[in-house]
Structures are given as C-alpha cells and as structure tokens.
Design a protein around this motif. Structure first.
Motif, mmCIF file in Angstrom:
data_model
loop_
_atom_site.group_PDB
_atom_site.id
_atom_site.type_symbol
_atom_site.label_atom_id
_atom_site.label_comp_id
_atom_site.label_asym_id
_atom_site.label_seq_id
_atom_site.Cartn_x
_atom_site.Cartn_y
_atom_site.Cartn_z
ATOM 1 N N UNK A 170 45.010 41.484 49.425
ATOM 2 C CA UNK A 170 45.400 40.233 50.078
ATOM 3 C C UNK A 170 46.918 40.107 50.158
ATOM 4 N N UNK A 171 47.552 40.463 49.069
ATOM 5 C CA UNK A 171 49.005 40.378 49.055
ATOM 6 C C UNK A 171 49.630 41.355 50.041
ATOM 7 N N UNK A 172 49.159 42.571 49.955
ATOM 8 C CA UNK A 172 49.695 43.669 50.754
ATOM 9 C C UNK A 172 49.490 43.419 52.251
ATOM 10 N N UNK A 173 48.286 42.980 52.578
ATOM 11 C CA UNK A 173 47.899 42.879 53.980
ATOM 12 C C UNK A 173 48.299 41.538 54.588
ATOM 13 N N UNK A 174 48.208 40.469 53.815
ATOM 14 C CA UNK A 174 48.449 39.134 54.385
ATOM 15 C C UNK A 174 49.483 38.321 53.622
ATOM 16 N N UNK A 175 50.005 38.897 52.572
ATOM 17 C CA UNK A 175 50.973 38.181 51.747
ATOM 18 C C UNK A 175 50.464 36.810 51.316
ATOM 19 N N UNK A 192 40.846 35.225 60.092
ATOM 20 C CA UNK A 192 41.333 36.603 60.231
ATOM 21 C C UNK A 192 41.236 37.330 58.892
ATOM 22 N N UNK A 193 41.737 36.657 57.857
ATOM 23 C CA UNK A 193 41.713 37.275 56.531
ATOM 24 C C UNK A 193 40.287 37.507 56.059
ATOM 25 N N UNK A 194 39.426 36.519 56.311
ATOM 26 C CA UNK A 194 38.066 36.593 55.782
ATOM 27 C C UNK A 194 37.297 37.770 56.382
ATOM 28 N N UNK A 195 37.539 38.014 57.662
ATOM 29 C CA UNK A 195 36.823 39.116 58.315
ATOM 30 C C UNK A 195 37.166 40.436 57.637
ATOM 31 N N UNK A 196 38.454 40.617 57.380
ATOM 32 C CA UNK A 196 38.871 41.854 56.744
ATOM 33 C C UNK A 196 38.394 41.898 55.289
ATOM 34 N N UNK A 197 38.554 40.796 54.627
ATOM 35 C CA UNK A 197 38.109 40.677 53.235
ATOM 36 C C UNK A 197 36.649 41.115 53.087
ATOM 37 N N UNK A 198 35.835 40.703 54.016
ATOM 38 C CA UNK A 198 34.411 41.047 53.921
ATOM 39 C C UNK A 198 34.188 42.555 53.982
ATOM 40 N N UNK A 199 34.991 43.225 54.783
ATOM 41 C CA UNK A 199 34.825 44.690 54.845
ATOM 42 C C UNK A 199 35.303 45.344 53.548
ATOM 43 N N UNK A 200 36.323 44.777 52.919
ATOM 44 C CA UNK A 200 36.772 45.328 51.634
ATOM 45 C C UNK A 200 35.647 45.240 50.611
ATOM 46 N N UNK A 201 35.058 44.069 50.550
ATOM 47 C CA UNK A 201 33.975 43.857 49.579
ATOM 48 C C UNK A 201 32.820 44.818 49.855
ATOM 49 N N UNK A 202 32.509 44.957 51.129
ATOM 50 C CA UNK A 202 31.418 45.878 51.478
ATOM 51 C C UNK A 202 31.751 47.286 50.994
ATOM 52 N N UNK A 203 32.991 47.687 51.161
ATOM 53 C CA UNK A 203 33.381 49.027 50.718
ATOM 54 C C UNK A 203 33.343 49.147 49.193
ATOM 55 N N UNK A 244 37.216 42.033 36.704
ATOM 56 C CA UNK A 244 38.669 42.185 36.671
ATOM 57 C C UNK A 244 39.120 43.269 37.654
ATOM 58 N N UNK A 245 38.366 44.348 37.644
ATOM 59 C CA UNK A 245 38.679 45.474 38.524
ATOM 60 C C UNK A 245 38.640 45.054 39.990
ATOM 61 N N UNK A 246 37.554 44.413 40.364
ATOM 62 C CA UNK A 246 37.382 44.020 41.766
ATOM 63 C C UNK A 246 38.384 42.933 42.136
ATOM 64 N N UNK A 247 38.559 41.992 41.247
ATOM 65 C CA UNK A 247 39.493 40.905 41.509
ATOM 66 C C UNK A 247 40.897 41.446 41.738
ATOM 67 N N UNK A 248 41.293 42.381 40.890
ATOM 68 C CA UNK A 248 42.618 42.986 41.034
ATOM 69 C C UNK A 248 42.760 43.711 42.360
ATOM 70 N N UNK A 249 41.714 44.399 42.732
ATOM 71 C CA UNK A 249 41.736 45.129 43.991
ATOM 72 C C UNK A 249 41.862 44.169 45.180
ATOM 73 N N UNK A 250 41.064 43.118 45.149
ATOM 74 C CA UNK A 250 41.121 42.129 46.232
ATOM 75 C C UNK A 250 42.481 41.448 46.254
ATOM 76 N N UNK A 251 42.967 41.119 45.069
ATOM 77 C CA UNK A 251 44.268 40.477 44.979
ATOM 78 C C UNK A 251 45.356 41.328 45.616
ATOM 79 N N UNK A 252 45.369 42.623 45.284
ATOM 80 C CA UNK A 252 46.482 43.403 45.842
ATOM 81 C C UNK A 252 46.307 43.643 47.333
#
Lengths: 164, 164
Positions: free
Chosen positions: B41-46, B120-131, B31-39
């Motif tokens: 994605x919204x914030x960065x790519x809407x 584009x989104x996926x590349x950034x997404x991958x760095x979020x997950x890594x972090x 839930x924690x990670x999902x929420x983080x990814x969700x926000x």
DNA sequence: CTGAATCTCTTTAAGCTTCAAGCAATTTGG
DNA sequence: CCAAATTGCTTGAAGCTTAAAGAGATTCAG
C-alpha cells in the motif's frame, strides 16, 4: 478465433471475494485475541504486549540474543526493538552487553528479575490462550495448524516473488 | 481417599502447549500478511493500512457512518478513529457533518475523491490478497473459513466470560 | 592493504494506538 | 421537570511502530 475470456489478453476483473473474506476473518480473529490478551496483561500484570513478546523470545534462550535476532523473530523493525529494549533495561528486566568479538553487536538477556516475572506471567498467559481456544476440538486445532502452515508458506512465496 | 490429580483441588500445571503454538502460528500468519499488505500500500499508493481500512469500512455504505460505528467495526479505540478521520478529512478523502437530531453525532462519508481513490486501491489490493492465498485450494479456504469462524466464536465467548 | 560494501544498531520524524479523563448532548428514572 | 446515568466524541500522555537516514564496525574484493 479465441475469445478474450479464454485468452486473458484483456484483464477481466476476476472474483477474489473468497480470499478477501478469508483474510478479513483471519484478521478479525487475530485482532480479537490480541486485544483480549493485551487487556489481560495490562490488567493483571500492568505490562504491554510488545514487552511480553520480547521477553518471551528471550526466555527461550539462556545466553541472550542480539537485537537483530530479536527484530527478525518478532517481525518488527530494528528501531522498534531498540526502544523496547531500552525501556526494559531501564525497568531492570533486561541486561545488555557488547560482544567482545564484534563491537557492533549487543547481546540482550533477561535479568533474574525479568525471568522470574516473565515465568509468572507466561504461566497465566498460557491458561488464557487455552481458554480462548477452548471450544476447538483436538482435530480442529491440528487442522488449523496445518492450514495456517500452508497459509504462511503461501504468503512467504508471494512476498518473496515481489522482493527477490 | 481421592487423589489430587482427580479432584483438581490442587491446580496442576496442565499442558496447553498446542493452543499456544496455534496462537503463535495464527499471529505469525497475520503479521506476515499485514506487513506485506502494508508495504504494498505504501509503495504503490503511499497510503497507510489504517487509512485504507477506514476507507474500506466507509465504502460499504453510501451515506456514511458515525465515529462510534467506525470504531466498533475497525475494533480500535474511539480516540484512534478521531485522529484517523481528522487526517483523512484534511487530505480531502472524507467528509463530516453533524447529525441534525443529535448534536453529539458526526456522520463521516467518503468524498468523491476518496471513493474514487479507494476503489482504485481496493481493486489492486484484492489481487494481492488473492496471490497471497494462491497456494490454498478451494477446500482449504472453506475449511479455514469454518475453523476461523469457530475460533472467533470461542474467543468471543472467552472474552465475554471475563467482562460480563 | 584499501576502498567499497555490508552489517548492527541508533536516531528522527511522522503516524498509529491505547487508556483515562473530560466535555457536551441526550436519555432515563424519579 | 430534574438529577443522574449514559452516549458520542475529543484530548493528552505514554508508548508502539515504521521508514529512512546515518554512525560505527567488520568483511570482502581487488
């Protein structure tokens, strides 16, 4: 002269495939188990998972808690809890009363009915979970607990770094 | 004469507290990670998480897949996918065409725009997950992968036993 | 004391999700 | 071939979920 690969002045695409695969596997596990619990709850007790979760939070405390507390513990939005509580009060499972010292605050409690029904569901729910994890040894479980605690801490660190 | 505790003829409440705690911790992490990814994605790519997930499935294959395939892979209901696809076709990210050999079947593909935006989104997404997982060592990660694979298998066994 | 900030909760709009029912196309078993 | 079962997808109702805006109550700083 230093090379780009050493200086990192140029952003090379690094390999974060393992972390991504780990996240997808974590998500798959949770989705799988959640779906299983959801359908058993519906089938057996005709109750939704969010309602069960909310009652589980309230069952831990005798005197109830506020909507904000519920929303923090359940990790969902405030507005979400408002609606859930409304429906559970409607069905006679919950009880709400306004704080006497702060009129913004609502204390929410399980009613007698709500607690009785929840206890029945919770007992069965616990056996489902035990069965779902039955192929894991004691050592597996404690190791998973440890690694998930570490994961949680890491994720919280990451989230906090973004929103200070 | 045998005792009940040995025969199990009477169902004694066994202790399954550890499994329950494990499940709650697993759920909290996700839930924690999902929420983080969700926000993010919204914030960065809407974009919403379900849309991102759907596009991620389609990005893996060049020629598209059917709605049923999508629904199985995403582990959500058929009707859910219908709506998601509808909105993504509307926004120009997806493309649908009816199978020529079976007129029930719809093949869904990413459009050029959809694929470009997703990448584009996926590349950034991958760095979020890594972090998010950055505090875990290599060993932690591979151990978690192993234990989650075991968990998944156990959960599937349990689910199958219920619905044969 | 008072105005601003904060806190608790509700409301609204949009979207997600499930389940169940239903429609149309295909496959299967006689 | 044909009726029945199955498959792929859609629809509708109900409920869940979020983000954002807002109302009312309390706290805080000056």
């Amino acid at each position: 002269m230093m090379l780009d690969s050493e200086t990192k002045a140029v952003e090379l695409p690094e390999d974060h495939g393992t972390e991504l695969r780990l996240w997808l596997r974590l998500l798959t596990c949770t989705t799988l188990i959640e779906g299983e619990v959801r359908s058993r709850l519906r089938e057996r007790f005709d109750v939704t998972l969010p309602r069960f979760d909310l009652m589980a939070q309230l069952d831990k405390v005798p005197d109830g808690m506020t909507l904000s507390d519920l929303s923090k513990r359940m990790m969902v939005s405030n507005g979400n809890v408002t609606g859930l509580v409304e429906r559970l009060v409607e069905s006679g499972h919950l009880d709400r009363r306004t704080s006497e010292t702060d009129r913004r605050v609502q204390f929410i409690r399980l009613t007698k009915l709500g607690r009785a029904e929840f206890r029945k569901m919770a007992a069965e729910h616990e056996t489902w979970i035990a069965d779902i994890f039955a192929d894991l040894s004691r050592k597996d479980i404690s190791e998973l607990m440890r690694l998930l605690a570490k994961t949680k801490a890491s994720a919280q660190r990451s989230a906090k770094a973004r929103t200070p």
